[in-house]
Design a protein around this motif. Structure first.
Motif, short mmCIF file in Angstrom:
data_model
loop_
_atom_site.label_atom_id
_atom_site.label_comp_id
_atom_site.label_asym_id
_atom_site.label_seq_id
_atom_site.Cartn_x
_atom_site.Cartn_y
_atom_site.Cartn_z
N TYR A 1 -2.50 -1.30 3.52
CA TYR A 1 -1.41 -2.58 3.49
C TYR A 1 -0.93 -2.76 4.63
O TYR A 1 -0.81 -1.80 5.60
CB TYR A 1 -0.07 -2.11 2.52
CG TYR A 1 -0.37 -1.79 1.18
CD1 TYR A 1 -0.41 -2.79 0.18
CD2 TYR A 1 -1.07 -0.76 0.57
CE1 TYR A 1 -0.59 -2.90 -1.23
CE2 TYR A 1 -1.51 -0.56 -1.05
CZ TYR A 1 -1.24 -1.60 -1.59
OH TYR A 1 -1.70 -1.65 -2.99
N ALA A 2 -0.53 -4.02 5.06
CA ALA A 2 -0.16 -4.56 5.93
C ALA A 2 1.32 -4.90 6.27
O ALA A 2 2.03 -5.02 5.06
CB ALA A 2 -0.75 -5.87 6.58
N ARG A 3 2.25 -4.58 7.16
CA ARG A 3 3.55 -4.64 7.40
C ARG A 3 3.67 -6.11 8.10
O ARG A 3 3.61 -6.03 9.47
CB ARG A 3 4.10 -3.77 7.98
CG ARG A 3 4.23 -2.29 7.11
CD ARG A 3 4.65 -1.20 7.93
NE ARG A 3 4.62 0.06 7.36
CZ ARG A 3 4.92 1.41 7.72
NH1 ARG A 3 4.95 1.49 8.94
NH2 ARG A 3 4.74 2.30 6.96
N PRO A 4 3.80 -7.20 7.74
CA PRO A 4 3.82 -8.67 8.47
C PRO A 4 5.05 -8.36 9.60
O PRO A 4 4.62 -9.15 10.58
CB PRO A 4 4.12 -9.50 7.37
CG PRO A 4 3.54 -9.02 5.93
CD PRO A 4 3.96 -7.62 6.12
N TYR B 1 -0.03 -0.93 9.79
CA TYR B 1 -0.73 -0.58 8.45
C TYR B 1 -0.09 0.59 7.69
O TYR B 1 0.08 1.56 8.57
CB TYR B 1 -2.13 -0.71 8.70
CG TYR B 1 -2.72 -2.10 9.01
CD1 TYR B 1 -3.25 -2.91 8.05
CD2 TYR B 1 -2.85 -2.61 10.26
CE1 TYR B 1 -3.69 -4.06 8.54
CE2 TYR B 1 -3.23 -3.67 10.90
CZ TYR B 1 -3.71 -4.52 9.67
OH TYR B 1 -4.35 -5.69 9.91
N THR B 2 0.01 0.56 6.73
CA THR B 2 -0.02 1.96 5.96
C THR B 2 -0.91 2.22 4.72
O THR B 2 -1.49 1.06 4.26
CB THR B 2 1.44 1.80 5.51
OG1 THR B 2 1.87 3.00 4.84
CG2 THR B 2 1.67 0.93 4.55
N ARG B 3 -1.11 3.33 4.37
CA ARG B 3 -1.93 3.73 3.20
C ARG B 3 -1.02 4.13 2.07
O ARG B 3 -0.27 4.77 2.22
CB ARG B 3 -2.95 4.82 3.59
CG ARG B 3 -4.08 4.47 4.74
CD ARG B 3 -5.30 3.82 3.89
NE ARG B 3 -6.27 3.44 4.81
CZ ARG B 3 -7.49 3.02 4.76
NH1 ARG B 3 -7.53 2.39 3.44
NH2 ARG B 3 -8.35 2.64 5.48
N ALA B 4 -1.33 3.67 0.91
CA ALA B 4 -0.66 3.81 -0.37
C ALA B 4 -1.42 4.93 -0.73
O ALA B 4 -2.46 5.35 -1.14
CB ALA B 4 -0.60 3.05 -1.17
N PRO C 1 6.80 -11.21 3.55
CA PRO C 1 7.21 -10.13 2.57
C PRO C 1 7.15 -8.76 3.52
O PRO C 1 6.61 -8.81 4.74
CB PRO C 1 6.03 -10.23 1.61
CG PRO C 1 4.91 -10.53 2.43
CD PRO C 1 5.19 -11.84 3.40
N ASP C 2 7.66 -7.95 3.11
CA ASP C 2 7.83 -6.57 3.52
C ASP C 2 6.41 -5.64 3.72
O ASP C 2 6.08 -5.21 4.74
CB ASP C 2 8.65 -5.59 2.73
CG ASP C 2 10.27 -6.02 2.81
OD1 ASP C 2 10.51 -6.66 3.88
OD2 ASP C 2 10.87 -5.85 2.02
#
Length: 312
Positions: free
Chosen positions: A158-161, A145-148, A90-91
């Motif tokens: 969140y991870a970006r696979p 990785y990113t923070r919402a 997934p994204d």
């Protein structure tokens, strides 16, 4: 870093303590595409992501794309998920949370899997470094990785696979020991099954229309932000030993350790039926073999599998 209801309650013991690591609320009208076992074979590791599962972390993102979702007990009788991706990525996946000692034994069945997690307590980090996994927390793969902004920390990582794997490795990388195919003879028709931890609960309800098990967590239907309702094709309630590990939080509360090597009993849910099963995993490098009472391999339905670990 880029690398190439009929309800049966199962009550699990736990240690008391909190987790100390550093919506669409409507159900989707269509079941998302199931992971397929006929994807072209590729080379490379699977991606395993530790996913938060407290109420503040829901709805999660990216869970429907996982081939396998493992549910385990953590401190305070709460639950946490580990999603394994091989046939598609997934994204975005999350919220991402910390690793546990049990994860290292569970992941030994895969070939050098990539492990995405938010961190771990300091005494566990050397064991993660020594384990046959490719550890990719934010400190070593910050661009993945990113923070919402719309969620409070720590439930917003969140991870970006696609930044952790160059491509999905394909079904051949899923060395779980699971077999897929026609249902065995027998079985008992069931509407739902509930698995209870001391302070968490999973219910799986059969949907004849979608031919899937719809998931509820703590009494509320489980949906994702990106693909609607959680709806695995097969659910395994695996009876295991859950004991205190050698690790504890700052308050002295011990972390549960889920023993996934050994043997025992299980219940396999597929096609609206429940099948009594036996499981065996002789060594950490092996997958888990599920058989019927007469010793024949027990096939799973094609699609996503959930394995819920419950205290014997």
């Amino acid at each position: 870093m880029l690398v190439t209801a009929v309800s049966v309650a199962v009550t699990a013991s736990c240690t008391v303590g909190g987790d100390r690591d550093r919506r669409d609320d409507s159900r989707a009208k269509e079941t998302p595409p199931a992971p397929t076992r006929s994807a072209p074979a590729k080379t490379g590791p699977v991606l395993a992501v530790k996913i938060d599962n407290v109420p503040q972390a829901r709805p999660q993102t990216g869970l429907n794309a996982a081939d396998v979702v493992y549910a385990e007990q953590v401190e305070g009788g709460l639950s946490r998920l580990m999603a394994v991706y091989a046939t598609r990525l997934p994204d975005r996946v999350g919220p991402v949370r910390s690793a546990r000692e049990s994860d290292l034994e569970l992941l030994r069945q895969f070939d050098e899997p990539v492990l995405a997690f938010s961190g771990a307590q300091s005494r566990l980090l050397p064991l993660i470094d020594a384990a046959p996994v490719q550890a990719e927390p934010p400190g070593t793969a910050s661009d993945a990785y990113t923070r919402a902004a719309d969620r409070p920390s720590p439930h917003n990582l969140y991870a970006r696979p696609g930044r952790l794997l160059s491509a999905a490795p394909g079904a051949d990388a899923l060395t779980t020991g699971f077999r897929f195919g026609p249902a065995p003879a027998g079985g008992t028709a069931v509407n739902s099954r509930t698995v209870r931890y001391p302070t968490a609960e999973f219910t799986f309800t059969w949907s004849p229309q979608r031919h899937r098990w719809l998931v509820a967590m703590d009494g509320t239907e489980a949906v994702t932000t990106d693909a609607g309702a959680l709806a695995p094709a097969t659910v395994v309630v695996q009876q295991v030993t859950v004991r205190p590990s050698d690790f504890h939080d700052s308050l002295g509360n011990y972390t549960p350790y889920t023993e996934t090597v050994g043997s025992g009993t299980a219940e396999v849910l597929r096609d609206g039926k429940a099948y009594d099963a036996k499981w065996q995993r002789a060594d950490g490098a092996d997958g888990t073999r599920f058989t019927t009472d007469d010793g024949k391999p027990l096939n799973f339905a094609d699609g996503q599998v959930w394995v819920v670990y419950a205290q014997r």
